[in-house]
Design a protein around this motif. Structure first.
Motif, PDB file in Angstrom:
ATOM      1  N   ARG A 439       0.875  -1.264  -0.114  1.00 50.08           N
ATOM      2  CA  ARG A 439       0.066  -0.145   0.086  1.00 50.08           C
ATOM      3  C   ARG A 439       1.001   1.277  -0.006  1.00 50.08           C
ATOM      4  O   ARG A 439       0.499   2.184  -0.564  1.00 50.08           O
ATOM      5  N   ASP A 440       2.079   1.224   0.690  1.00 48.38           N
ATOM      6  CA  ASP A 440       2.809   2.466   0.743  1.00 48.38           C
ATOM      7  C   ASP A 440       3.426   2.691  -0.699  1.00 48.38           C
ATOM      8  O   ASP A 440       3.644   3.982  -1.105  1.00 48.38           O
ATOM      9  N   VAL A 441       3.693   1.623  -1.459  1.00 49.45           N
ATOM     10  CA  VAL A 441       4.225   1.646  -2.768  1.00 49.45           C
ATOM     11  C   VAL A 441       2.991   2.158  -3.625  1.00 49.45           C
ATOM     12  O   VAL A 441       2.957   3.271  -4.546  1.00 49.45           O
ATOM     13  N   LEU A 442       1.696   1.801  -3.659  1.00 47.93           N
ATOM     14  CA  LEU A 442       0.540   2.123  -4.292  1.00 47.93           C
ATOM     15  C   LEU A 442       0.298   3.902  -4.016  1.00 47.93           C
ATOM     16  O   LEU A 442      -0.045   4.425  -4.977  1.00 47.93           O
ATOM     17  N   ALA A 443       0.392   4.034  -2.636  1.00 56.95           N
ATOM     18  CA  ALA A 443      -0.024   5.434  -2.576  1.00 56.95           C
ATOM     19  C   ALA A 443       0.892   6.453  -3.358  1.00 56.95           C
ATOM     20  O   ALA A 443       0.520   7.619  -3.846  1.00 56.95           O
ATOM     21  N   GLY A 444       1.983   6.023  -3.824  1.00 59.37           N
ATOM     22  CA  GLY A 444       2.855   7.078  -4.532  1.00 59.37           C
ATOM     23  C   GLY A 444       2.794   6.735  -6.070  1.00 59.37           C
ATOM     24  O   GLY A 444       3.320   7.462  -6.853  1.00 59.37           O
ATOM     25  N   ILE A 445       1.589   6.024  -6.404  1.00 58.20           N
ATOM     26  CA  ILE A 445       1.568   5.647  -7.937  1.00 58.20           C
ATOM     27  C   ILE A 445       0.287   6.409  -8.480  1.00 58.20           C
ATOM     28  O   ILE A 445       0.311   6.909  -9.514  1.00 58.20           O
ATOM     29  N   VAL A 446      -0.938   6.199  -7.853  1.00 60.54           N
ATOM     30  CA  VAL A 446      -2.003   6.749  -8.518  1.00 60.54           C
ATOM     31  C   VAL A 446      -2.730   7.837  -7.684  1.00 60.54           C
ATOM     32  O   VAL A 446      -2.148   8.483  -6.583  1.00 60.54           O
ATOM     33  N   ASP A 447      -3.676   8.788  -8.515  1.00 57.42           N
ATOM     34  CA  ASP A 447      -4.245   9.827  -8.070  1.00 57.42           C
ATOM     35  C   ASP A 447      -5.496   9.343  -7.065  1.00 57.42           C
ATOM     36  O   ASP A 447      -6.401   9.125  -8.008  1.00 57.42           O
ATOM     37  N   GLU A 448      -5.563   9.554  -6.026  1.00 53.46           N
ATOM     38  CA  GLU A 448      -6.507   9.180  -5.160  1.00 53.46           C
ATOM     39  C   GLU A 448      -7.930   9.785  -5.635  1.00 53.46           C
ATOM     40  O   GLU A 448      -8.928   9.003  -5.309  1.00 53.46           O
ATOM     41  N   ASN A 449      -8.072  10.763  -6.078  1.00 48.43           N
ATOM     42  CA  ASN A 449      -9.261  11.490  -6.611  1.00 48.43           C
ATOM     43  C   ASN A 449      -9.703  11.027  -7.947  1.00 48.43           C
ATOM     44  O   ASN A 449     -10.739  11.597  -8.233  1.00 48.43           O
ATOM     45  N   ALA A 450      -8.927  10.275  -8.523  1.00 56.45           N
ATOM     46  CA  ALA A 450      -9.141   9.841 -10.050  1.00 56.45           C
ATOM     47  C   ALA A 450     -10.274   8.874 -10.027  1.00 56.45           C
ATOM     48  O   ALA A 450     -10.447   8.090  -9.129  1.00 56.45           O
ATOM     49  N   PRO A 451     -10.962   8.841 -11.257  1.00 53.82           N
ATOM     50  CA  PRO A 451     -11.930   7.570 -11.517  1.00 53.82           C
ATOM     51  C   PRO A 451     -11.020   6.352 -11.224  1.00 53.82           C
ATOM     52  O   PRO A 451      -9.721   6.344 -11.637  1.00 53.82           O
ATOM     53  N   ALA A 452     -11.890   5.241 -10.886  1.00 50.63           N
ATOM     54  CA  ALA A 452     -11.131   3.862 -10.732  1.00 50.63           C
ATOM     55  C   ALA A 452     -10.430   3.348 -12.154  1.00 50.63           C
ATOM     56  O   ALA A 452      -9.340   2.924 -11.944  1.00 50.63           O
ATOM     57  N   ALA A 509      -4.831  -3.621  -7.803  1.00 48.78           N
ATOM     58  CA  ALA A 509      -5.971  -3.409  -8.096  1.00 48.78           C
ATOM     59  C   ALA A 509      -7.184  -3.683  -7.138  1.00 48.78           C
ATOM     60  O   ALA A 509      -7.826  -2.826  -6.864  1.00 48.78           O
ATOM     61  N   ARG A 510      -7.064  -4.765  -6.461  1.00 53.94           N
ATOM     62  CA  ARG A 510      -7.600  -5.111  -5.051  1.00 53.94           C
ATOM     63  C   ARG A 510      -7.670  -3.884  -4.285  1.00 53.94           C
ATOM     64  O   ARG A 510      -8.789  -3.479  -3.506  1.00 53.94           O
ATOM     65  N   MET A 511      -6.484  -3.587  -3.914  1.00 49.78           N
ATOM     66  CA  MET A 511      -6.424  -2.336  -3.031  1.00 49.78           C
ATOM     67  C   MET A 511      -7.138  -1.045  -3.312  1.00 49.78           C
ATOM     68  O   MET A 511      -7.444  -0.368  -2.474  1.00 49.78           O
ATOM     69  N   LEU A 512      -7.314  -0.796  -4.730  1.00 56.13           N
ATOM     70  CA  LEU A 512      -7.896   0.357  -5.228  1.00 56.13           C
ATOM     71  C   LEU A 512      -9.629   0.097  -5.312  1.00 56.13           C
ATOM     72  O   LEU A 512     -10.273   0.843  -5.762  1.00 56.13           O
ATOM     73  N   GLY A 513     -10.111  -1.276  -4.884  1.00 55.82           N
ATOM     74  CA  GLY A 513     -11.550  -1.597  -4.709  1.00 55.82           C
ATOM     75  C   GLY A 513     -11.730  -2.212  -6.219  1.00 55.82           C
ATOM     76  O   GLY A 513     -13.115  -2.296  -6.537  1.00 55.82           O
ATOM     77  N   ILE A 514     -11.033  -2.680  -6.924  1.00 55.24           N
ATOM     78  CA  ILE A 514     -11.235  -2.925  -8.404  1.00 55.24           C
ATOM     79  C   ILE A 514     -11.099  -4.432  -8.411  1.00 55.24           C
ATOM     80  O   ILE A 514     -10.088  -5.207  -7.957  1.00 55.24           O
ATOM     81  N   PRO A 515     -12.351  -5.154  -8.776  1.00 51.84           N
ATOM     82  CA  PRO A 515     -12.053  -6.644  -8.932  1.00 51.84           C
ATOM     83  C   PRO A 515     -11.059  -7.229  -9.691  1.00 51.84           C
ATOM     84  O   PRO A 515     -10.969  -6.625 -10.871  1.00 51.84           O
ATOM     85  N   SER A 516     -10.131  -8.232  -9.104  1.00 53.41           N
ATOM     86  CA  SER A 516      -9.066  -8.487 -10.179  1.00 53.41           C
ATOM     87  C   SER A 516      -8.903 -10.029 -10.010  1.00 53.41           C
ATOM     88  O   SER A 516      -9.446 -10.814  -9.073  1.00 53.41           O
ATOM     89  N   ARG A 517      -8.058 -10.491 -11.032  1.00 59.16           N
ATOM     90  CA  ARG A 517      -7.707 -11.782 -10.918  1.00 59.16           C
ATOM     91  C   ARG A 517      -6.483 -12.167 -11.969  1.00 59.16           C
ATOM     92  O   ARG A 517      -6.092 -11.201 -12.472  1.00 59.16           O
ATOM     93  N   ILE A 518      -5.929 -13.284 -11.951  1.00 58.72           N
ATOM     94  CA  ILE A 518      -4.814 -13.470 -12.759  1.00 58.72           C
ATOM     95  C   ILE A 518      -5.170 -14.489 -13.866  1.00 58.72           C
ATOM     96  O   ILE A 518      -5.726 -15.559 -13.669  1.00 58.72           O
TER      97      ILE A 518
END
Length: 812
Positions: A439-452, A509-518
């Motif tokens: 999560r610490d890495v993810l926080a520096g990647i995405v804009d938390e206010n942007a659409p999913a 992606a799951r940490m962003l609330g987006i369903p994901s799989r491999i």
């Protein structure tokens, strides 16, 4: 009783049953044998992916050898020691594989047997350490323990005891494993030296006790035998080390090792676990060929299976396959979450699949219809996976019409994800310490206010810079796999291969609330010759095995997000959402319109040229059809089960025959002692002959109490001969054959007694003065007495004397 007789009885009680030297065994030899077996099992490590079975094997060996040694110490019986060893091993195996009640345990064994048969059919080294495989290894180790203990203490063989242990280095060679662990062989060599010295010392001590009992003076031998043990071990170790550098690496036995598609990770319950091993293999294996109506732009990947479950420190695993739609050639339902009118491409592909690749069908997208399949197949609506109803990996030649979601960048960037209730579990991430690092890495990647959707694209772009593709770095640095701990290490190292990129993208992606799989399957492969319609035929090998992330986007369903560096994917690469590896070409637009499912059923449907290398469409169809038509006659699972049952029955028979073999080995040793005049374990021919007729009498039901004088023993044995005379008959004539045989046996018995007493009470070395003719006559007397005992015994007693000789158990 005379002082001499008292001394004799004490000596025999100290030496073991009926004075047999070493009948009580040796704890030192037992411990050295256990250490030798422990070290030998280490040689099996290279054939398994993990080796937690080793600790269970140590427990098994300790219990079995300890139980045998304990019983042997108190009874002097090798037969009861054998029984104790088998019982101890059975208890340990039940403890490791039991499931509560006896019925549940037996049922569990049946399940393990089925799993083992399936794994042996499809697995390849390094083998998965499943419960079924662990059970097989432990059973094999138990059999080797029984054989080693029998050879060491039953027939006193030094070199024979090492024969069962040869299985441990030979099995990896048979499987073609070229891994050489020098320290494992050094440890085994040292254990061998200790064992050989312990056995040699024990043999010498037993022989010296017998010599002392006969009246010989015996000096201390000190460290005699140590030099020989070290010499043999040194030569063996040097030979192994030289062979490891000079002899070519083993290629294995073709009938045993898996070198075809059956050994691929695609045959595993979880294909992603060993996908890296397949990518790192030296020789690629062809898995399929195909032709498609997509003639421009990038090709879609061929999906085999999807992984949707993530549990803590474990790797990603497939969810339960709930196939509820039969694939019968008709139209199949749209994939989950796909709305009518959504951006997508449809095309037709003819696939020729090799035998043994997977029970899941490769599909370039989501299946709209499939024709020409051999056998029954089911579609899993949630994942889109298609699998054989019988879980069989047969060769196939089929035509599949598929749909691939193709949302543009603009469409994706504006999407907000409304998660359906059934997909809510696919947004969950286990609460592990490593999750916070991610999560610490993810926080520096995405804009938390942007659409999913925008966040998903930002996340995908993150892996495009600063990351390196490497199939070896994760192994060398110890972070290979797909667990949260591995993903955190991968994000720090920034080097890995497809499973690391895919799992990192899916977890974030799951940490962003987006369903994901491999998704697991193959990249498009390489183009070859053209078919009759002018379409290129693509060849896919194990080098194209791949994993990627799939994210759920409302209205479009599951969309692939590729994050593995493009340089590792070859020239034909499936596009990321809304893009292509060729910037000037839209990957889902072709010069000629992509045919609809109805249009592609025309004669223009793709084919694979018959003249191309095997499998051709004709060959593939015949192979699959033949397999389906011959299922009733050649069921490989039934063959394996039958062979396993036969092997089990033979193993049981072999174990039941061990007492007969042991008794026969003892008789042959005494025969050698009598005929050669220089017996290694019996200081006189008379002693060996006397021990043989005494034990033979016990085998045929004659009771010989401890402490009997030789005359009393002769009387007891002769009494058994008299059972051939019927008291109701008139006094028999001396010319009666039965009477003559009894008289001959009695005379032979007396002669053996005389030789025994001479050996026991005359000057040392008396027994060595017998001529060859006298020794031959003495053994002939033994045979006459045994024949008379057998003739006087009932049929049941005769069978028991052969199959379960009482002399081995200590019964008198």
């Amino acid at each position: 009783m005379s002082a001499q007789a008292t001394t004799t009885a004490q000596m025999r009680r100290r030496q073991g049953w009926k004075g047999t030297p070493g009948a009580n065994g040796s704890w030192v030899v037992t411990v050295s044998l256990a250490v030798l077996i422990f070290s030998a099992t280490n040689l099996l490590w290279p054939i398994f992916d993990t080796n937690t079975w080793s600790a269970k094997a140590i427990v098994l060996v300790t219990i079995m050898l300890g139980a045998a040694a304990l019983v042997r110490t108190f009874t002097g019986s090798q037969l009861w020691a054998l029984v104790a060893s088998i019982v101890g091993g059975a208890i340990v195996l039940v403890g490791f594989t039991g499931r509560g009640s006896p019925r549940a345990t037996v049922e569990g064994w049946g399940v393990l047997a089925e799993q083992l048969v399936e794994q042996l059919r499809s697995d390849a080294a390094p083998l998965r350490e499943t419960d079924a495989m662990t059970m097989l290894v432990l059973i094999g180790v138990a059999i080797i323990v029984v054989l080693c203990d029998f050879f060491v203490f039953g027939i006193r063989g030094r070199s024979l005891a090492m024969l069962p242990l040869l299985a441990f280095p030979l099995i990896p060679m048979a499987l073609g494993i070229d891994a050489f662990d020098g320290w494992a062989y050094v440890f085994a060599a040292l254990a061998l030296a200790v064992f050989l010295y312990a056995v040699s010392s024990w043999h010498q001590r037993v022989h010296d006790e017998e010599l002392s009992y006969q009246g010989f003076l015996v000096d201390s031998r000190g460290l005699a035998g140590l030099g020989g043990a070290l010499g043999v071990t040194s030569v063996s170790l040097v030979a192994v080390l030289v062979a490891s550098t000079v002899v070519p690496a083993p290629t294995g036995i073709d009938a045993i090792r898996q070198t075809s598609t059956a050994g691929l990770s695609t045959n595993r319950a979880n294909p992603i676990i060993d996908l890296g091993e397949d990518l790192r293999r030296n020789n690629a294996v062809e898995v399929l060929r195909y032709a498609t109506t997509t003639d421009q732009g990038s090709l879609p990947y061929l999906t085999l299976q999807t992984l949707s479950d993530l549990n803590g420190s474990d790797d990603w695993t497939p969810g339960a396959f709930d196939g509820n739609v039969a694939v019968d050639g008709g139209e199949l339902p749209l994939p989950t979450g796909v709305s009518a009118g959504a951006q997508s491409s449809e095309f037709t592909t003819r696939i020729v699949l090799n035998d043994g690749v997977s029970s899941f069908l490769p599909r370039p997208g989501f299946a709209a219809s499939i024709v020409d399949l051999q056998g029954e197949f089911l579609l899993e609506g949630q994942t889109g996976d298609v699998r054989s109803a019988n879980d069989e990996a047969l060769a196939q030649n089929y035509e599949i019409q598929t749909v691939v979601p193709t949302p543009s960048f603009e469409t994706i960037s504006q999407l907000e994800v409304d998660v359906p209730p059934e997909l809510e579990p696919l947004t969950q991430v286990p609460d592990e310490p490593s999750a916070d690092r991610i999560r610490d890495v993810l926080a520096g990647i995405v804009d938390e206010n942007a659409p999913a959707g925008t966040q998903a694209l930002q996340l995908q772009a993150f892996f495009a810079e600063g990351f390196a593709y490497s199939e070896t770095a994760p192994v060398q640095q110890g972070y290979d796999g797909t667990s949260l701990d591995v993903i955190a290490a991968f994000l720090d190292a920034r080097a890995g291969y497809c499973v690391h990129y895919a799992s990192a993208m899916a977890v974030m992606a799951r940490m962003l609330g987006i369903p994901s799989r491999i998704g697991v399957g193959f990249t498009p492969g390489s183009a070859g010759e053209l078919n009759a319609e002018g379409q290129p035929v693509y060849t896919v090998t194990s080098d194209q095995l791949h994993a990627w992330a799939e994210l759920y986007l409302p209205g479009h369903g599951w969309v692939m997000f590729e994050t593995t560096p493009a340089g590792a994917l070859g020239n034909l690469v499936a596009p990321g959402p809304g893009e292509t590896t060729a910037p000037t070409i839209d990957p889902f637009e072709t010069t000629t319109p992509t045919p609809t499912p109805i249009e592609t059923q025309s004669t223009a449907a793709p084919t694979v040229p018959p003249e191309t290398p095997t499998p051709t469409p004709t060959d593939g169809t015949e192979t699959a059809g033949d397999q389906e038509g011959e299922e009733a006659g050649i069921d490989l699972t039934a063959v394996f089960v039958t062979l396993a049952v036969i092997a089990g029955v033979l193993a049981v028979i072999a174990l039941l025959l061990i007492p007969a073999f042991l008794r026969g080995a003892r008789r042959r040793a005494r025969r050698t002692a009598v005929l050669t005049g220089r017996p290694p374990q019996h200081p006189s021919a008379g002693t060996a002959a006397w021990q043989e007729i005494s034990e033979s009498a016990v085998d045929y039901g004659v009771r010989l109490a401890a402490g009997l004088t030789p005359e009393a023993v002769v009387a007891a044995i002769a009494g058994a001969f008299e059972t051939r005379r019927d008291p109701a008959d008139a006094p028999a004539s001396a010319t009666d054959p039965a009477v003559a045989e009894v008289d001959d046996a009695r005379s032979a018995l007396d002669r053996i007694r005389v030789e025994h007493e001479h050996a026991a009470f005359s000057d040392p070395g008396f027994g060595q003065q017998l001529s060859a003719g006298e020794r031959s006559a003495l053994w002939n007397d033994v045979l006459v007495v045994r024949a008379a005992l057998r003739a006087a015994a009932a049929p049941a007693v005769r069978r028991r004397a052969v199959l379960a000789p009482a002399s081995l158990s200590g019964r008198r």
